[in-house]
Design an enzyme around this catalytic site. Structure first.
Site: not given
Length: 290
Positions: A210, A212
């Site tokens: 992902d 951050d």
């Protein structure tokens, strides 16, 4: 030339490799306590492999409670010569997208609640960490990941945070904009430091799950998306491991970067002042020089 054993430290599923033979779960006792779990050993096309679930099977250990010293000591006792770390991470860079692999070459260590050295009172040593990963091993791991179909970024700085909570937005922006970090995780420190003290070649594969919280779309990411990315990353990691035997000979020449000789100039305590009890704990990691 020594016999090579490649140790993989990572999550569940990475040891599920097609063609792995002579499979055995081995329990290793160390002076630093028990490692995270038993260690799976086997051979893949003639290459000796060892797999250690960093958080234990079932993910029972948080990043701060992983027994890093016991893990590295146990792998060294088994005969490991090379360690490949595979871990999930967040990305600070748009171009390092979820699903990509980053071959880490630098670290910023923000952990504070972990034992970070095998050495200390009774036997002091200082190893160099200017280049904390092995360039030769990292290049090979990058090749294997590309052959497995991963998008690979060669080189990047890994910000190691204590956790278990994720970053605040202010921290994320600081790490990205002011400190120049590329990815963030919770497990590669002190793992890399201990591998260097144990004279093991160490490479880190940061598998992006992902962006951050700095990213404007961060809040739109669902847990199901992250799990899907984690699953895809694990599959690419397994394929990458399967490519290693064709890239790594079972016989291992000395490391051109000196990883396997890191203690040659590191020992500070005079031989007659070294504590025998401390030396006994160092029999595996520093036996070559002691």
């Amino acid at each position: 030339m020594t016999e090579r054993m490649v140790a993989i430290i990572g999550g569940s599923g990475l040891y599920d490799i097609d063609g792995l033979e002579q499979v055995e779960w081995v329990t290793v006792k160390t002076p630093w306590g028990d490692p995270s779990d038993a260690i799976l050993t086997g051979t893949l096309q003639g290459l000796k492999l060892a797999f250690l679930p960093r958080h234990g099977r079932g993910h029972v250990l948080d990043p701060s409670s992983v027994p890093y010293r016991a893990n590295i000591d146990a792998l060294k006792r088994l005969g490991a010569t090379d360690v490949i770390s595979m871990s999930a991470c967040g990305s600070f860079r748009e171009e390092m997208a979820p699903g990509d692999f980053v071959i880490v070459d630098q670290f910023i260590d923000r952990t504070f609640a972990r034992d970070k050295s095998f050495f200390g009172p009774g036997c002091v040593a200082h190893v160099s960490l200017a280049h904390p990963t092995c360039a030769r091993l990292a290049a090979t791991v990058g090749d294997a990941a590309e052959q497995a179909g991963a998008t690979v970024h060669r080189g990047g700085t890994y910000l190691a945070m204590e956790g278990p909570q994720f970053s605040t937005l202010a921290e994320s922006n600081m790490y990205r904009d002011h400190w120049g970090a590329h990815v963030i995780g919770m497990t590669n420190m002190p793992e890399a430091k201990l591998a260097r003290e144990a004279e093991l070649c160490y490479a880190s594969v940061a598998m992006v799950t992902d962006y951050d919280c700095w990213h404007p779309d961060h809040d739109a990411v669902a847990v199901s998306d992250i799990i899907r990315t984690l699953t895809g990353n694990a599959e690419k990691a397994r394929r990458a491991i399967a490519h290693l035997p064709a890239l790594l000979d079972p016989g291992r020449p000395p490391c051109p970067h000196g990883c396997d000789r890191a203690l040659d100039t590191a020992m500070i305590t005079a031989p007659d002042k070294r504590d025998p009890a401390v030396l006994a704990r160092l029999d595996a990691v520093a036996g070559r020089v002691l």
